[in-house]
Each structure stands twice: as structure tokens, then as C-alpha cells.
Motif scaffolding. Structure first.
Motif, mmCIF file in Angstrom:
data_model
loop_
_atom_site.group_PDB
_atom_site.id
_atom_site.type_symbol
_atom_site.label_atom_id
_atom_site.label_comp_id
_atom_site.label_asym_id
_atom_site.label_seq_id
_atom_site.Cartn_x
_atom_site.Cartn_y
_atom_site.Cartn_z
ATOM 1 N N CYS A 6 0.832 -1.200 0.000
ATOM 2 C CA CYS A 6 0.000 0.000 0.000
ATOM 3 C C CYS A 6 0.870 1.255 0.000
ATOM 4 C CB CYS A 6 -0.920 0.008 1.223
ATOM 5 S SG CYS A 6 -2.069 1.406 1.273
ATOM 6 N N PRO A 7 0.951 1.984 -1.120
ATOM 7 C CA PRO A 7 1.647 3.285 -1.141
ATOM 8 C C PRO A 7 0.796 4.328 -0.416
ATOM 9 C CG PRO A 7 1.384 2.340 -3.355
ATOM 10 C CD PRO A 7 0.465 1.604 -2.444
ATOM 11 N N VAL A 8 1.434 5.192 0.376
ATOM 12 C CA VAL A 8 0.683 6.221 1.097
ATOM 13 C C VAL A 8 1.421 7.559 1.054
ATOM 14 C CG1 VAL A 8 -0.368 4.565 2.682
ATOM 15 C CG2 VAL A 8 1.772 5.689 3.335
ATOM 16 N N TYR A 9 0.625 8.623 1.218
ATOM 17 C CA TYR A 9 1.185 9.969 1.365
ATOM 18 C C TYR A 9 0.132 10.833 2.050
ATOM 19 C CZ TYR A 9 2.865 14.662 0.353
ATOM 20 O OH TYR A 9 3.279 15.971 0.492
ATOM 21 N N ASN A 10 0.412 11.272 3.261
ATOM 22 C CA ASN A 10 -0.519 12.098 4.044
ATOM 23 C C ASN A 10 -1.912 11.477 4.106
ATOM 24 O OD1 ASN A 10 1.447 13.977 4.661
ATOM 25 N ND2 ASN A 10 0.805 15.463 3.121
ATOM 26 N N GLU A 11 -1.991 10.291 4.681
ATOM 27 C CA GLU A 11 -3.242 9.544 4.736
ATOM 28 C C GLU A 11 -3.740 9.348 6.165
ATOM 29 O OE1 GLU A 11 -4.848 9.077 2.198
ATOM 30 O OE2 GLU A 11 -3.496 8.886 0.488
ATOM 31 N N GLU A 12 -3.509 10.334 7.052
ATOM 32 C CA GLU A 12 -3.931 10.173 8.442
ATOM 33 C C GLU A 12 -5.432 9.931 8.579
ATOM 34 O OE1 GLU A 12 -2.872 13.710 10.555
ATOM 35 O OE2 GLU A 12 -4.423 14.949 9.598
ATOM 36 N N ILE A 34 3.825 -1.131 3.765
ATOM 37 C CA ILE A 34 3.367 0.239 3.501
ATOM 38 C C ILE A 34 4.572 1.050 3.060
ATOM 39 C CG2 ILE A 34 2.311 2.295 4.476
ATOM 40 C CD1 ILE A 34 0.949 0.496 6.539
ATOM 41 N N VAL A 35 4.417 1.791 1.967
ATOM 42 C CA VAL A 35 5.520 2.600 1.451
ATOM 43 C C VAL A 35 5.091 4.064 1.494
ATOM 44 C CG1 VAL A 35 7.149 2.958 -0.422
ATOM 45 C CG2 VAL A 35 6.144 0.697 -0.077
ATOM 46 N N ASP A 36 5.772 4.836 2.330
ATOM 47 C CA ASP A 36 5.403 6.241 2.518
ATOM 48 C C ASP A 36 6.216 7.145 1.607
ATOM 49 O OD1 ASP A 36 4.052 8.398 4.194
ATOM 50 O OD2 ASP A 36 6.176 8.935 4.365
ATOM 51 N N GLY A 37 5.521 8.107 0.994
ATOM 52 C CA GLY A 37 6.163 9.017 0.051
ATOM 53 C C GLY A 37 6.576 10.346 0.645
ATOM 54 N N GLY A 38 6.764 10.404 1.971
ATOM 55 C CA GLY A 38 7.190 11.654 2.612
ATOM 56 C C GLY A 38 6.072 12.368 3.330
ATOM 57 N N THR A 40 3.719 14.336 5.846
ATOM 58 C CA THR A 40 4.007 15.394 6.816
ATOM 59 C C THR A 40 2.910 15.500 7.876
ATOM 60 O OG1 THR A 40 2.972 17.012 5.332
ATOM 61 C CG2 THR A 40 5.358 16.734 5.170
ATOM 62 N N ASP A 41 1.893 14.640 7.788
ATOM 63 C CA ASP A 41 0.828 14.636 8.794
ATOM 64 C C ASP A 41 1.094 13.508 9.797
ATOM 65 O OD1 ASP A 41 0.272 12.394 7.336
ATOM 66 O OD2 ASP A 41 -1.764 12.962 6.781
ATOM 67 N N ARG A 42 0.081 12.916 10.396
ATOM 68 C CA ARG A 42 0.243 11.894 11.427
ATOM 69 C C ARG A 42 0.302 10.464 10.856
ATOM 70 N NH1 ARG A 42 -3.788 11.003 14.277
ATOM 71 N NH2 ARG A 42 -2.641 10.007 15.988
ATOM 72 N N THR A 43 0.395 10.332 9.550
ATOM 73 C CA THR A 43 0.391 9.004 8.938
ATOM 74 C C THR A 43 1.467 8.096 9.526
ATOM 75 O OG1 THR A 43 -0.481 9.868 6.850
ATOM 76 C CG2 THR A 43 0.629 7.737 6.774
ATOM 77 N N LEU A 44 2.694 8.556 9.594
ATOM 78 C CA LEU A 44 3.805 7.726 10.079
ATOM 79 C C LEU A 44 3.635 7.365 11.553
ATOM 80 C CD1 LEU A 44 6.837 9.463 8.320
ATOM 81 C CD2 LEU A 44 5.631 7.409 7.633
ATOM 82 N N GLU A 45 3.120 8.304 12.323
ATOM 83 C CA GLU A 45 2.891 8.052 13.749
ATOM 84 C C GLU A 45 1.860 6.942 13.943
ATOM 85 O OE1 GLU A 45 0.699 10.348 17.475
ATOM 86 O OE2 GLU A 45 1.569 11.539 15.835
ATOM 87 N N TYR A 66 6.647 9.080 -5.808
ATOM 88 C CA TYR A 66 5.552 8.658 -6.671
ATOM 89 C C TYR A 66 5.254 7.162 -6.586
ATOM 90 C CZ TYR A 66 5.987 13.355 -8.532
ATOM 91 O OH TYR A 66 6.039 14.720 -8.651
ATOM 92 N N VAL A 67 4.026 6.808 -6.987
ATOM 93 C CA VAL A 67 3.494 5.456 -6.799
ATOM 94 C C VAL A 67 4.311 4.356 -7.464
ATOM 95 C CG1 VAL A 67 1.521 3.957 -7.306
ATOM 96 C CG2 VAL A 67 1.146 6.233 -6.328
ATOM 97 N N PRO A 68 4.733 4.485 -8.734
ATOM 98 C CA PRO A 68 5.465 3.362 -9.337
ATOM 99 C C PRO A 68 6.745 3.004 -8.589
ATOM 100 C CG PRO A 68 5.613 5.318 -10.727
ATOM 101 C CD PRO A 68 4.550 5.580 -9.707
ATOM 102 N N TYR A 69 7.444 4.011 -8.061
ATOM 103 C CA TYR A 69 8.628 3.737 -7.242
ATOM 104 C C TYR A 69 8.227 2.966 -5.980
ATOM 105 C CZ TYR A 69 11.184 7.236 -10.002
ATOM 106 O OH TYR A 69 11.781 7.942 -11.018
ATOM 107 N N ALA A 70 7.110 3.381 -5.366
ATOM 108 C CA ALA A 70 6.639 2.729 -4.144
ATOM 109 C C ALA A 70 6.290 1.269 -4.406
ATOM 110 C CB ALA A 70 5.424 3.472 -3.596
ATOM 111 N N LEU A 71 5.578 1.012 -5.483
ATOM 112 C CA LEU A 71 5.184 -0.365 -5.800
ATOM 113 C C LEU A 71 6.406 -1.241 -6.050
ATOM 114 C CD1 LEU A 71 2.135 0.334 -8.152
ATOM 115 C CD2 LEU A 71 2.072 -0.524 -5.804
ATOM 116 N N ASN A 72 7.347 -0.740 -6.830
ATOM 117 C CA ASN A 72 8.551 -1.532 -7.122
ATOM 118 C C ASN A 72 9.380 -1.782 -5.868
ATOM 119 O OD1 ASN A 72 7.858 -1.657 -9.813
ATOM 120 N ND2 ASN A 72 9.194 0.017 -10.445
#
Length: 317
Positions: A6-12, A34-38, A40-45, A66-72
Motif C-alpha cells: 500500500c503506497p501512502v502519502y498524508n493519509e492520516e 506500507i511505502v510512505d512518500g514523505g 508530513t501529517d500523522r500518517t507515520l505516527e 511517486y506510486v510506481p517507485y513505491a510499488l517496485n
């Protein structure tokens, strides 16, 4: 064991839905990457708190965002088979993973998945859900037919046999959007079997604003020509119509000067738009929004396609 990515980015707002689904879903022998794209919200926490209690949840960091990098990245660090993709903005039936495994077993397919069922909390999301599942909105793509089961050129999100990546390669990292389209089209061009099952049930939440919707479909249009240049066998009329219509609108002031009858295609477009809008059984407000959504997605995709085609033309020379 199976792998879930699951790629994610700011998905709190949504990430706990994914984590809860994964933990409760069968089978038990599985891993979540889970692959985080950086973020800045509470997603990582939030993810870190779940990892403390579940050692089959892993977090990777995608410096390329970006998503393709995350999936690979996720696939190369995974162990299971098949590999099943999740999206944070989607809700899943409890038997989602089980139905994917059943479909693989029944069909002997290389890629399986379900249709794209769209739902919404607001009138705008409901309008987008309706417009982007109708023939007028997006053409005759099987992925939007929620009662269809059978072979397809595409599925929503997707689940893939591990051996597939050794046979046809990984996701194209040049594609910010449409990387899943290109991968599935490429698999089909290699003779791989893609099966869409209506029993694989999930629910996707569309964008919440006109601007967000416009950006989304502009990017779809922008990267689609590159996909079709690579996999020419998948070029279909529905991919070309928005660019042709948008070109017509751009040239319309000149065309009307030449002959006033050039206004007729535009009037026909609005008539068809109205007919498809009135088929909706929602509120009057939803109908107004649907009428506008049709125009936004067509123009956004068309403008993106024109720019994408111009880039390809330059690359060709």
C-alpha cells in the motif's frame, strides 16, 4: 504467505481503515508493506503504533515519492505470492483477500482484481461516482461494470503472481499516473491472463473538489499517450475522443466564423450530457453537479491528452 502492498502519502484520515482491514482479514499468513512518500501529517505516527503490535506490518520510505517507485520498492522487499495492492482511499469487504485467492485458483490467471465501485459522503462525491461509471463519462471500460466477471484488459488496483515481474518487468517509473494501466496492458501484450471478478468487492472514494478532480483527470490524460505509445494494441476510441472534442472547443471561435453550423457538435454534446444527467435518481443538486462533472473530466482528460501527445510528438523527432 501472501503480500499486501500500500503506497501512502498524508493519509492520516484513511490509513487506520487499511490497517484494521489487513489485521482482521483472512488468511492469517500474510505481510503488509506500507511505502510512505514523505508524509508530513500523522500518517507515520499511526503506522508506527500499529507496527508495535503486529510484526507482519512493515514500513518503507520512498524518497522518489511517486506510486510506481513505491510499488517496485515494496515488491522487491516482499516475500509472498500473490502480491496484492491496496489503496488508502478505498474500503474493502472482509473477504476481499480470500476472493482474490479464490479467483486465482479458479481462473489460473496471472492478474486478478475487482471492478472500481465508487461511493461518496457528499453530493459532489456521489456526482463524481455516478458520472465516472457511465458510458458517457468514461466509455465502455469493463473496470467500471460492477456486475461483470470475465477476462479484461484492466482491473482496479490488482493482484499479481510473483513470477509475473520476472517475466515482464516491474512498473514503469516514468509514469506518475497510469502506471497500473501500462503494466496490465503490457502483461496482456505478453499473452498474460487478466481476470476481473465482481465478487472481489471494494469501494473507492472520489476526489472531493472540482480542482482535485480536474488535476486527477488531467494527469490521466497527460500520461495515457505515453502508455499507448508503448502498448499500441490497447489504443481505443474512448482514449481519443476527449482530445478531439477539446481541440474542437479550442478551435470553435474560428470555426464559427467560417460556418455557424460548427456550433452543432457543442449543442449535441450538451444534449447528450443532459440526457445522461437526468438518468440519475439523486437530488436536483446532484444532477447539477453531474452535468458539470461530465464537462470537467472530459476537458481535463482532453487537455492532458493534447499536452501528452505533443510531448510524444517532440520525442519522436
Amino acid at each position: 504467505m501472501i503480500t499486501v502492498v500500500c503506497p501512502v502519502y498524508n493519509e492520516e484520515e484513511f490509513i487506520e481503515n487499511v490497517l484494521k482491514f489487513f489485521v482482521e482479514a483472512k488468511p492469517d499468513d500474510k505481510e503488509l508493506i506500507i511505502v510512505d512518500g514523505g508524509s508530513t501529517d500523522r500518517t507515520l505516527e499511526i503506522i508506527a503504533n500499529w507496527i508495535k503490535n503486529y510484526n507482519n506490518i512493515k514500513l518503507l520510505h520512498n524518497k522518489n515519492k511517486y506510486v510506481p517507485y513505491a510499488l517496485n520498492l515494496a515488491i522487491r522487499n516482499s516475500k509472498g505470492d500473490p502480491i496484492i495492492r491496496l489503496d488508502a482511499h478505498t474500503l474493502y469487504e472482509k473477504n476481499y483477500l480470500e476472493k482474490i485467492l479464490e479467483t486465482f485458483e479458479k481462473t489460473n490467471a496471472d492478474i486478478v482484481g475487482g471492478p472500481m465501485r465508487k461511493i461518496g459522503h457528499t453530493d459532489f462525491q456521489l456526482a463524481v461516482a455516478y458520472a465516472t461509471t457511465s458510458m458517457f463519462g468514461i466509455g465502455d471500460s469493463k473496470i467500471h461494470r460492477i456486475d461483470y466477471s470475465g477476462e479484461s484488459d484492466h482491473v482496479y488496483l490488482g493482484a499479481w503472481r510473483r513470477k509475473l515481474f520476472d517475466e515482464i518487468g516491474y512498473f514503469d517509473e516514468k509514469l506518475v499516473r497510469n502506471q497500473d494501466d501500462e503494466f496490465h496492458y503490457r502483461a496482456k501484450s505478453f499473452g498474460k491472463k487478466i481476470y476481473l471478478s465482481s465478487e472481489i468487492v471494494s469501494y473507492y472514494y472520489p476526489r472531493k473538489t472540482f480542482l482535485g478532480l480536474f488535476k486527477q483527470y488531467f494527469q490521466y490524460g497527460l500520461y495515457k499517450p505515453l502508455v499507448l505509445k508503448k502498448i499500441k494494441s490497447e489504443i481505443k476510441l474512448r482514449h481519443l475522443i476527449p482530445a478531439l472534442f477539446t481541440t474542437y472547443l479550442i478551435l470553435l471561435p474560428i470555426l464559427i466564423i467560417l460556418n455557424e453550423f460548427f456550433i452543432l457538435p457543442l449543442l449535441l454534446y450538451f444534449l447528450i450530457n443532459l440526457i445522461f444527467t437526468l438518468r440519475n435518481r439523486g437530488s436536483f443538486k446532484q444532477k447539477i453537479l453531474i452535468f458539470m462533472v461530465y464537462t470537467v473530466i472530459h476537458l481535463a482528460y482532453g487537455l492532458g491528452s493534447i499536452l501528452g501527445l505533443s510531448k510524444i510528438f517532440k520525442l519522436s523527432f
